[in-house]
Design a protein around this motif. Sequence first.
Motif, PDB file in Angstrom:
ATOM      1  N   ARG A  53     -18.919  84.842 -37.470  1.00 50.70           N
ATOM      2  CA  ARG A  53     -17.993  85.598 -38.321  1.00 50.70           C
ATOM      3  C   ARG A  53     -18.780  86.129 -39.509  1.00 50.70           C
ATOM      4  O   ARG A  53     -19.727  85.505 -39.979  1.00 50.70           O
ATOM      5  N   PHE A  54     -18.365  87.325 -39.950  1.00 46.82           N
ATOM      6  CA  PHE A  54     -19.066  87.972 -41.056  1.00 46.82           C
ATOM      7  C   PHE A  54     -18.381  87.642 -42.384  1.00 46.82           C
ATOM      8  O   PHE A  54     -17.152  87.487 -42.450  1.00 46.82           O
ATOM      9  N   ARG A  55     -19.185  87.557 -43.426  1.00 47.60           N
ATOM     10  CA  ARG A  55     -18.698  87.085 -44.721  1.00 47.60           C
ATOM     11  C   ARG A  55     -17.751  88.076 -45.399  1.00 47.60           C
ATOM     12  O   ARG A  55     -16.798  87.672 -46.075  1.00 47.60           O
ATOM     13  N   ASP A  56     -17.977  89.402 -45.186  1.00 48.61           N
ATOM     14  CA  ASP A  56     -17.213  90.379 -45.959  1.00 48.61           C
ATOM     15  C   ASP A  56     -15.796  90.602 -45.438  1.00 48.61           C
ATOM     16  O   ASP A  56     -14.980  91.248 -46.091  1.00 48.61           O
ATOM     17  N   GLY A  57     -15.462  90.118 -44.233  1.00 51.00           N
ATOM     18  CA  GLY A  57     -14.105  90.256 -43.709  1.00 51.00           C
ATOM     19  C   GLY A  57     -13.769  91.629 -43.172  1.00 51.00           C
ATOM     20  O   GLY A  57     -12.648  91.877 -42.735  1.00 51.00           O
ATOM     21  N   ALA A  58     -14.725  92.566 -43.178  1.00 50.33           N
ATOM     22  CA  ALA A  58     -14.463  93.908 -42.667  1.00 50.33           C
ATOM     23  C   ALA A  58     -14.431  93.893 -41.144  1.00 50.33           C
ATOM     24  O   ALA A  58     -14.800  92.912 -40.499  1.00 50.33           O
ATOM     25  N   ALA A  59     -13.974  95.016 -40.567  1.00 47.93           N
ATOM     26  CA  ALA A  59     -13.884  95.112 -39.111  1.00 47.93           C
ATOM     27  C   ALA A  59     -15.233  95.544 -38.525  1.00 47.93           C
ATOM     28  O   ALA A  59     -15.898  96.418 -39.091  1.00 47.93           O
ATOM     29  N   PRO A  60     -15.607  94.941 -37.398  1.00 50.19           N
ATOM     30  CA  PRO A  60     -14.977  93.776 -36.780  1.00 50.19           C
ATOM     31  C   PRO A  60     -15.303  92.508 -37.569  1.00 50.19           C
ATOM     32  O   PRO A  60     -16.398  92.402 -38.128  1.00 50.19           O
ATOM     33  N   PRO A  61     -14.367  91.553 -37.604  1.00 50.83           N
ATOM     34  CA  PRO A  61     -14.587  90.362 -38.433  1.00 50.83           C
ATOM     35  C   PRO A  61     -15.654  89.432 -37.880  1.00 50.83           C
ATOM     36  O   PRO A  61     -16.186  88.599 -38.608  1.00 50.83           O
ATOM     37  N   GLY A  62     -15.951  89.556 -36.571  1.00 50.36           N
ATOM     38  CA  GLY A  62     -16.947  88.670 -35.967  1.00 50.36           C
ATOM     39  C   GLY A  62     -17.533  89.281 -34.708  1.00 50.36           C
ATOM     40  O   GLY A  62     -17.249  90.426 -34.351  1.00 50.36           O
ATOM     41  N   ALA A  63     -18.368  88.516 -34.049  1.00 50.43           N
ATOM     42  CA  ALA A  63     -18.995  88.961 -32.801  1.00 50.43           C
ATOM     43  C   ALA A  63     -19.192  87.760 -31.896  1.00 50.43           C
ATOM     44  O   ALA A  63     -19.346  86.625 -32.358  1.00 50.43           O
ATOM     45  N   SER A  64     -19.178  88.018 -30.590  1.00 46.16           N
ATOM     46  CA  SER A  64     -19.321  86.951 -29.599  1.00 46.16           C
ATOM     47  C   SER A  64     -20.442  87.302 -28.631  1.00 46.16           C
ATOM     48  O   SER A  64     -20.601  88.461 -28.239  1.00 46.16           O
ATOM     49  N   PHE A  65     -21.209  86.287 -28.240  1.00 43.64           N
ATOM     50  CA  PHE A  65     -22.343  86.485 -27.345  1.00 43.64           C
ATOM     51  C   PHE A  65     -22.310  85.435 -26.247  1.00 43.64           C
ATOM     52  O   PHE A  65     -21.883  84.299 -26.466  1.00 43.64           O
ATOM     53  N   LEU A  66     -22.778  85.832 -25.063  1.00 44.94           N
ATOM     54  CA  LEU A  66     -22.867  84.922 -23.927  1.00 44.94           C
ATOM     55  C   LEU A  66     -24.353  84.691 -23.650  1.00 44.94           C
ATOM     56  O   LEU A  66     -25.032  85.548 -23.080  1.00 44.94           O
ATOM     57  N   ALA A 112     -20.920  84.314 -42.212  1.00 45.47           N
ATOM     58  CA  ALA A 112     -20.259  83.137 -42.773  1.00 45.47           C
ATOM     59  C   ALA A 112     -20.908  81.944 -42.087  1.00 45.47           C
ATOM     60  O   ALA A 112     -20.545  81.585 -40.958  1.00 45.47           O
ATOM     61  N   GLN A 113     -21.894  81.330 -42.735  1.00 40.90           N
ATOM     62  CA  GLN A 113     -22.750  80.359 -42.079  1.00 40.90           C
ATOM     63  C   GLN A 113     -22.024  79.109 -41.602  1.00 40.90           C
ATOM     64  O   GLN A 113     -22.500  78.420 -40.703  1.00 40.90           O
ATOM     65  N   ASP A 114     -20.890  78.823 -42.179  1.00 43.52           N
ATOM     66  CA  ASP A 114     -20.137  77.627 -41.762  1.00 43.52           C
ATOM     67  C   ASP A 114     -19.120  77.955 -40.673  1.00 43.52           C
ATOM     68  O   ASP A 114     -18.294  77.106 -40.317  1.00 43.52           O
ATOM     69  N   SER A 115     -19.152  79.156 -40.121  1.00 42.72           N
ATOM     70  CA  SER A 115     -18.163  79.560 -39.113  1.00 42.72           C
ATOM     71  C   SER A 115     -18.805  79.883 -37.767  1.00 42.72           C
ATOM     72  O   SER A 115     -18.227  80.603 -36.961  1.00 42.72           O
ATOM     73  N   ILE A 116     -19.984  79.353 -37.518  1.00 40.09           N
ATOM     74  CA  ILE A 116     -20.647  79.566 -36.226  1.00 40.09           C
ATOM     75  C   ILE A 116     -20.052  78.606 -35.201  1.00 40.09           C
ATOM     76  O   ILE A 116     -19.985  77.397 -35.433  1.00 40.09           O
ATOM     77  N   ASP A 117     -19.619  79.140 -34.074  1.00 38.68           N
ATOM     78  CA  ASP A 117     -19.035  78.314 -33.011  1.00 38.68           C
ATOM     79  C   ASP A 117     -19.891  78.465 -31.753  1.00 38.68           C
ATOM     80  O   ASP A 117     -20.075  79.582 -31.258  1.00 38.68           O
ATOM     81  N   MET A 118     -20.404  77.348 -31.222  1.00 39.72           N
ATOM     82  CA  MET A 118     -21.302  77.410 -30.067  1.00 39.72           C
ATOM     83  C   MET A 118     -20.950  76.346 -29.046  1.00 39.72           C
ATOM     84  O   MET A 118     -20.661  75.193 -29.390  1.00 39.72           O
ATOM     85  N   ASP A 119     -20.987  76.754 -27.752  1.00 39.84           N
ATOM     86  CA  ASP A 119     -20.803  75.792 -26.667  1.00 39.84           C
ATOM     87  C   ASP A 119     -22.031  74.891 -26.556  1.00 39.84           C
ATOM     88  O   ASP A 119     -23.165  75.349 -26.693  1.00 39.84           O
TER      89      ASP A 119
END
Length: 303
Positions: free
Chosen positions: A105-118, A64-71
């Motif tokens: 966040r992934f577009r299809d809404g399946a599990a897992p819905p997103g991923a986080s990276f450090l 979901a290209q509009d749902s990228i969250d970055m510090d």
Amino acid sequence: MHASSLGVLLVVSLVAGSSAAQGGVMSGNGARRIEIGPDESGVSVAVAVSPGLSTVLLFDSELAQDSIDMDAPKSFSIIDVGRMTLRVVPSAKAAPGEKFRVSVRFRDGAAPPGASFLLTVHPARADNLVEVYRSARSIESYQQEAREARAEALRFKEENARLMSEHSSPGGLAGLLAIGGIDVSGVAGKFVTMTISPDPKSSLQPINVLSYRSKDRVALEVFLSDLRGEKPWTASGATLRGPPGIELKVLRVWQKAPITSGGADRVVIEAEATAEAARGAFSLKLWEADGPRTVTIGNVTFP
């Protein structure tokens, strides 16, 4: 003393003296694989990034290209979000040791819905390609991973055999002959101090640089001074990058004692390289273990 004589003494000291082995990155795709389970969307996976180097996260699902969250996005010169990729390049503002969290966040809404990276900033190394899997994988994918694991195990086996061979061989010139590090052509050496390109932003500056080449090894003897700061500096790792796609495998980084403010000392770097691989100009980067201070020297050449 002639440079070739210096070269023999230098390589002899590398075999006979104590040293710290350091693995280097060979040319190739260097892909790292990560699997995210259905309940792991809240777990942050560590990914190494470095100023000026590109890191690409490749996903097996659409983002979901509009749902990228970055510090601190201003600390990156490039943030490129594709249909199934995320490419980042830290800018010079990103200091070694800094950490930036990014979540997708992934577009299809399946599990897992997103991923986080450090994203953790390293002074010289980066994970160039990280493949992220969240869905079921094919048998072919597992077979490919098994082939890569066997290849990696073989590399480790060869490296372990090399280290054991060096430890069990005699010291001095006989040791070089025992491990095949020298042939009848001996060791070629040259002074490159006048042709190198030091980075004025480095924490130390080179006052003398000598390069050496034997049958399948190269080495650098770098004398450094003008330390910035009061804390002593000790080289912990090194990279030697040459023409596009070429990075030599660094075997050792050796330093007799820490360099202190107002003092000077040498750092010796040894790497694997055939005569063909050692051609052209290289960029040397040195860094300390627990700090942001680095040394960069460009236009390094070998005999």
